[in-house]
Scaffold this active site. Structure first.
Site, PDB file in Angstrom:
ATOM      1  N   ASP A 217       0.892  -1.437   0.071  1.00 27.30           N
ATOM      2  CA  ASP A 217       0.433   0.666   0.218  1.00 27.30           C
ATOM      3  C   ASP A 217       0.727   1.124  -0.300  1.00 27.30           C
ATOM      4  O   ASP A 217       1.745   1.400   0.647  1.00 27.30           O
ATOM      5  CB  ASP A 217      -0.783  -0.213   1.522  1.00 27.30           C
ATOM      6  CG  ASP A 217      -1.789   1.362   1.129  1.00 27.30           C
ATOM      7  OD1 ASP A 217      -2.660   1.569   0.618  1.00 27.30           O
ATOM      8  OD2 ASP A 217      -1.761   2.033   2.536  1.00 27.30           O
ATOM      9  N   SER A 218       0.498   2.285  -0.320  1.00 29.82           N
ATOM     10  CA  SER A 218       1.122   3.545  -0.577  1.00 29.82           C
ATOM     11  C   SER A 218       1.545   4.408   1.302  1.00 29.82           C
ATOM     12  O   SER A 218       2.374   5.258   1.420  1.00 29.82           O
ATOM     13  CB  SER A 218       0.069   4.597  -1.127  1.00 29.82           C
ATOM     14  OG  SER A 218      -1.521   5.023  -0.168  1.00 29.82           O
TER      15      SER A 218
ATOM     16  N   CYS B  17      -4.228  -1.301  -2.421  1.00 29.98           N
ATOM     17  CA  CYS B  17      -4.648   0.384  -2.450  1.00 29.98           C
ATOM     18  C   CYS B  17      -5.564   0.287  -3.327  1.00 29.98           C
ATOM     19  O   CYS B  17      -4.967  -0.283  -4.376  1.00 29.98           O
ATOM     20  CB  CYS B  17      -2.725   1.023  -2.609  1.00 29.98           C
ATOM     21  SG  CYS B  17      -3.345   2.542  -2.918  1.00 29.98           S
TER      22      CYS B  17
ATOM     23  N   GLU C 226      -6.233   8.957   9.969  1.00 26.30           N
ATOM     24  CA  GLU C 226      -3.952   9.286  10.369  1.00 26.30           C
ATOM     25  C   GLU C 226      -4.159  10.113  11.640  1.00 26.30           C
ATOM     26  O   GLU C 226      -3.284   9.807  12.236  1.00 26.30           O
ATOM     27  CB  GLU C 226      -3.001   9.588   8.597  1.00 26.30           C
ATOM     28  CG  GLU C 226      -3.516   8.497   7.993  1.00 26.30           C
ATOM     29  CD  GLU C 226      -2.891   7.913   7.087  1.00 26.30           C
ATOM     30  OE1 GLU C 226      -0.777   9.264   7.131  1.00 26.30           O
ATOM     31  OE2 GLU C 226      -2.008   7.614   6.181  1.00 26.30           O
TER      32      GLU C 226
ATOM     33  N   CYS D 105     -11.082   3.728  -0.387  1.00 21.24           N
ATOM     34  CA  CYS D 105     -10.399   3.898  -0.591  1.00 21.24           C
ATOM     35  C   CYS D 105      -9.603   2.949   1.143  1.00 21.24           C
ATOM     36  O   CYS D 105     -10.361   2.314   2.331  1.00 21.24           O
ATOM     37  CB  CYS D 105      -9.778   5.086  -0.023  1.00 21.24           C
ATOM     38  SG  CYS D 105      -8.627   5.970   0.730  1.00 21.24           S
TER      39      CYS D 105
ATOM     40  N   HIS E 130      -8.587   3.506   3.505  1.00 18.71           N
ATOM     41  CA  HIS E 130      -8.524   4.124   5.054  1.00 18.71           C
ATOM     42  C   HIS E 130     -10.099   4.434   5.735  1.00 18.71           C
ATOM     43  O   HIS E 130     -10.019   3.611   6.800  1.00 18.71           O
ATOM     44  CB  HIS E 130      -8.062   5.649   5.416  1.00 18.71           C
ATOM     45  CG  HIS E 130      -6.730   5.688   5.526  1.00 18.71           C
ATOM     46  ND1 HIS E 130      -5.770   5.412   4.688  1.00 18.71           N
ATOM     47  CD2 HIS E 130      -5.813   6.057   5.783  1.00 18.71           C
ATOM     48  CE1 HIS E 130      -4.850   5.886   3.971  1.00 18.71           C
ATOM     49  NE2 HIS E 130      -4.789   6.446   5.143  1.00 18.71           N
TER      50      HIS E 130
HETATM   51  N1  DGL Z   1      -4.071   3.590  -0.024  1.00 17.17           N
HETATM   52  C1  DGL Z   1      -5.030   4.656  -0.506  1.00 17.17           C
HETATM   53  C2  DGL Z   1      -6.125   4.233  -1.589  1.00 17.17           C
HETATM   54  O1  DGL Z   1      -6.585   3.081  -0.941  1.00 17.17           O
HETATM   55  C3  DGL Z   1      -5.222   5.892  -0.171  1.00 17.17           C
HETATM   56  C4  DGL Z   1      -3.890   6.342   0.372  1.00 17.17           C
HETATM   57  C5  DGL Z   1      -2.904   7.514  -0.566  1.00 17.17           C
HETATM   58  O2  DGL Z   1      -3.507   8.410  -0.854  1.00 17.17           O
HETATM   59  O3  DGL Z   1      -2.063   7.150  -0.609  1.00 17.17           O
HETATM   60  O4  DGL Z   1      -6.474   4.827  -2.277  1.00 17.17           O
END
Ligand code: DGL
Length: 295
Positions: free
Chosen positions: A33-34, A96, A175, A207, A209
């Site tokens: 993931d990011s 992600c 976050e 997303c 989160h």
């Molecule tokens: N993990 C990213 C997603 O699911 C969200 C956070 C980001 O913008 O990197 O799109």
């Protein structure tokens, strides 16, 4: 606690040959993931596929991906895959939405092992769930603009109307830990206003989160709208895919095994472990730092 994984040199050159030969059903799954959000996907894998080992990479130095271009996200994803393949993984989960939307084809092309993203499993479930054929998607800007949820849904049922809403402010709020907070409530309601007005009966939390905001969203929108959590759907589909490919780990894990789950990040391992410990069902003692630009 943090630790540097050094010497990435030449790894990329040798991965594809070495890895394929060593992979077995007991090899770990690479999840990336990011940053922190993909831990919601890792959590569902831990809950639903308890025999599986995981190597998680969070790109905490370069998060967020949600406002970056396709070229950048493809480059980042390729570097991460090269790193993960040094860990003898048997499959890759792109945990992600943004990386799935923009880079899954490129990841599949280079991986040489099965790859699953979060969008298809979530989209499929949304099509099953909607009765009035109106599905809302909330996600990052990049995911919404890529239209991948719409594309997958329309491949299954072209009659479903898909309404997307980018919600860039929700990631920083999560976050920050402002999950049950009136400011977050206001932001959620403002973002959802249009979708609710259009009468969606199904809402995809597009997303990584957003599953953490699930109970807050449920409180605000009532119980008439079905919430789809792609993290859960992905874990279930991952289990099916591993089984089909003969890669399921059917041997129950020895509970005294020291490291069934390993965590790597590109920066700020301390913040990562704090967040991981706040949402995972296991104790995360360390995350090691990887110089991901070198891969
Ligand atoms: N993990 C990213 C997603 O699911 C969200 C956070 C980001 O913008 O990197 O799109």
């Amino acid at each position: 606690m943090s630790e540097i994984v050094s010497d990435a040199s030449n790894v990329a050159a040798c991965v594809s040959n070495t890895v394929a030969e060593n992979v077995t059903a007991s090899s770990p799954i690479g999840v990336f993931d990011s940053g922190l959000g993909g831990l919601t996907v890792a959590r569902e894998i831990m809950r639903n596929l308890p025999n599986e080992r995981i190597v998680y990479f969070g790109d905490t130095a370069r998060v967020p991906y949600g406002n970056k271009s396709k070229n950048t996200i493809v480059r980042y994803s390729r570097q991460i895959v090269r790193f993960l393949k040094t860990q003898n993984i048997k499959a890759i989960v792109i945990a992600c939405n943004t990386a799935t939307a923009l880079a899954i084809d490129e990841v599949r092309e280079m991986a040489g092992i099965p790859v699953i993203g979060v969008i298809e499993p979530g989209a499929k479930m949304a099509v099953k769930a909607t009765a009035n054929k109106k599905v809302g998607v909330i996600a990052t800007r990049a995911t919404i603009h890529a239209m991948e949820y719409t594309n997958v849904i329309h491949r299954i049922d072209p009659e479903v109307k898909v309404l997307g809403q980018a919600c860039p402010m929700l990631v920083p709020l999560v976050e920050e830990g402002w999950i049950h907070d009136r400011i977050t409530d206001e932001v959620i309601l403002r973002y959802l206003d249009d979708l609710l007005e259009h009468g969606v009966d199904t809402l995809i939390l597009g997303c990584t989160h957003y599953p953490l905001l699930r109970s807050e969203i449920r409180k605000l929108i009532g119980d008439k709208i079905t919430l789809i959590n792609p993290a859960y759907e992905t874990a279930i589909e991952l289990g099916q895919m591993l089984e089909e490919k003969g890669l399921s780990n059917t041997t129950p894990r020895n509970l005294s095994e020291p490291h069934p789950y390993r965590f790597y990040v590109s920066d700020d391992a301390g913040r990562f472990t704090d967040f991981a410990n706040s949402i995972l069902p296991v104790d995360v003692k360390t995350a090691r730092i990887v110089p991901i630009e070198e891969y």
